[in-house]
Design an enzyme around this catalytic site. Structure first.
Site, PDB file in Angstrom:
ATOM      1  CG  ASN A  12      -1.737   1.218   1.390  1.00  0.00           C
ATOM      2  OD1 ASN A  12      -1.858   2.010   0.456  1.00  0.00           O
ATOM      3  ND2 ASN A  12      -2.328   1.404   2.570  1.00  0.00           N
ATOM      4  CE  LYS A  14       0.228   3.346   4.821  1.00  0.00           C
ATOM      5  NZ  LYS A  14      -0.031   3.404   6.231  1.00  0.00           N
ATOM      6  CG  HIS A  97      -5.879   1.494   5.007  1.00  0.00           C
ATOM      7  ND1 HIS A  97      -5.413   2.497   5.823  1.00  0.00           N
ATOM      8  CD2 HIS A  97      -4.866   0.606   4.860  1.00  0.00           C
ATOM      9  CE1 HIS A  97      -4.153   2.230   6.152  1.00  0.00           C
ATOM     10  NE2 HIS A  97      -3.796   1.091   5.575  1.00  0.00           N
ATOM     11  CD  GLU A  99      -3.017   5.221   6.748  1.00  0.00           C
ATOM     12  OE1 GLU A  99      -2.993   5.284   5.513  1.00  0.00           O
ATOM     13  OE2 GLU A  99      -2.118   4.672   7.423  1.00  0.00           O
ATOM     14  CD  GLU A 169      -3.632  -2.988   7.359  1.00  0.00           C
ATOM     15  OE1 GLU A 169      -2.454  -3.033   7.013  1.00  0.00           O
ATOM     16  OE2 GLU A 169      -4.423  -2.121   6.949  1.00  0.00           O
ATOM     17  N   GLY A 175       2.213   2.136  10.622  1.00  0.00           N
ATOM     18  CA  GLY A 175       3.107   3.277  10.426  1.00  0.00           C
ATOM     19  C   GLY A 175       3.808   3.738  11.689  1.00  0.00           C
ATOM     20  CB  SER A 215       5.203  -1.723  11.909  1.00  0.00           C
ATOM     21  OG  SER A 215       4.724  -0.396  12.073  1.00  0.00           O
ATOM     22  N   GLY A 236       2.774  -1.139   4.333  1.00  0.00           N
ATOM     23  CA  GLY A 236       2.776   0.282   3.985  1.00  0.00           C
ATOM     24  C   GLY A 236       4.200   0.758   3.743  1.00  0.00           C
ATOM     25  N   GLY A 237       4.834   1.279   4.796  1.00  0.00           N
ATOM     26  CA  GLY A 237       6.159   1.896   4.678  1.00  0.00           C
ATOM     27  C   GLY A 237       7.170   1.040   3.922  1.00  0.00           C
TER      28      GLY A 237
HETATM   29  C1  PEP Z   1      -0.815  -0.180   5.878  1.00  0.00           C
HETATM   30  O1  PEP Z   1      -0.795   0.907   5.317  1.00  0.00           O
HETATM   31  O2  PEP Z   1      -1.759  -0.948   5.661  1.00  0.00           O
HETATM   32  C2  PEP Z   1       0.290  -0.534   6.781  1.00  0.00           C
HETATM   33  C3  PEP Z   1       0.265  -1.702   7.377  1.00  0.00           C
HETATM   34  O3  PEP Z   1       1.296   0.387   6.936  1.00  0.00           O
HETATM   35  P1  PEP Z   1       2.734   0.138   7.659  1.00  0.00           P
HETATM   36  O4  PEP Z   1       3.286  -1.132   7.084  1.00  0.00           O
HETATM   37  O5  PEP Z   1       3.545   1.333   7.315  1.00  0.00           O
HETATM   38  O6  PEP Z   1       2.460   0.003   9.116  1.00  0.00           O
END
Ligand code: PEP
Length: 257
Positions: A12, A14, A97, A99, A169, A175, A215, A236-237
């Site tokens: 993702n 983002k 999601h 966010e 999640e 994040g 993460s 994500g990251g």
């Molecule tokens: C996400 O955006 O779904 C996510 C899990 O982000 P991160 O891996 O950065 O925590």
């Protein structure tokens, strides 16, 4: 993980990358994919989907959108329908999601409408659920997951479930660099699987993929994905760096055999 479930790893992006960074990233990912038995989907920003999808034509990489709208067309300024996504073409979409739930304010009802619209258009739909830190500290993790899943999948038939992936999640892990321990994540995943058995049946619960997000990095992906009910990850990251994302895909591949 049982052998019948193909691991799923999603990236993702983002609201990150510009056009040229997105192209460099997708090229590096395609170069690094080894055709492993992992379903790999990346979720770039809407505006780059078409170009990135064209770049991935004929490759194993699948492309998805980070969100969608549930009406096919009309006066919904700024929104993108699932039909428009299919035109790109994309094969998958994220719904709910954290966010979108917690920053944008999406309700369970809206997430459900989007989930049903995406499934009706044949998109692989990754329904994201998870508890906030406060809910976790109050012992509500399973209750939150249950209510988000029951609401998110309301009206979704058993015959559509093969297109559904559930992403657990925990909001406090997204994040933040904090990750659920493999045992805590496994508990949540096992309870989600039991819930699917209650809502549908045992067979559906054994077939559905439940992935972890929060993460996930190359350093923790192996131990998370080695848990029996963790079928991959939503990243994500670490999906913004080809090397890290490919290492996580590799961790998924070791569970595929
Ligand atoms: C996400 O955006 O779904 C996510 C899990 O982000 P991160 O891996 O950065 O925590």
């Amino acid at each position: 993980m049982t052998q019948q479930r193909t691991p799923f790893v999603g990236g993702n992006w983002k609201m990150n990358t510009n056009a040229s960074q997105g192209i460099s990233l997708i090229d590096a990912l395609q170069d690094g994919l080894k055709g492993d038995l992992v379903e790999v989907t990346v979720y770039p920003p809407f505006v780059y989907l078409r170009e990135i999808a064209a770049r991935c034509e004929g490759s194993d990489m699948l492309i998805g959108a980070q969100d969608c709208w549930h009406e096919p067309c009309g006066a919904f300024t700024g929104e993108i329908s699932t039909g428009m996504l299919k035109d790109c073409p994309v094969q998958s979409v994220l719904t709910g999601h954290s966010e979108r739930r917690h920053v944008i304010g999406e309700t369970d009802e809206l997430v459900n409408l989007k989930t049903k619209a995406a499934l009706a258009d044949g998109l692989v739909t990754v329904l994201c659920v998870g508890e906030t830190l406060e809910q976790r500290e109050n012992g509500q993790t399973d209750a939150v997951n249950e209510s988000q899943i029951r609401a998110g999948l309301a009206g979704v038939g058993k015959d559509e479930l093969d297109k559904v992936v559930i992403a657990y999640e925990p909001v406090w892990a997204i994040g933040t660099g904090k990750t659920a321990t493999p045992d805590d994540a496994q508990d949540a995943h096992a309870n989600i699987r039991a819930l699917i058995a209650q809502m549908y049946d045992q067979r559906a619960s054994e077939a559905i993929r439940i992935i972890y997000g929060g993460s996930m990095k190359p350093g923790n992906a192996n131990e998370l994905m080695a848990m029996p009910d963790i079928d991959g990850g939503l990243i994500g990251g670490a999906s913004l760096t080809a090397e890290d994302f490919l290492a996580i895909v590799q961790a998924g591949a070791t569970q595929a055999v």
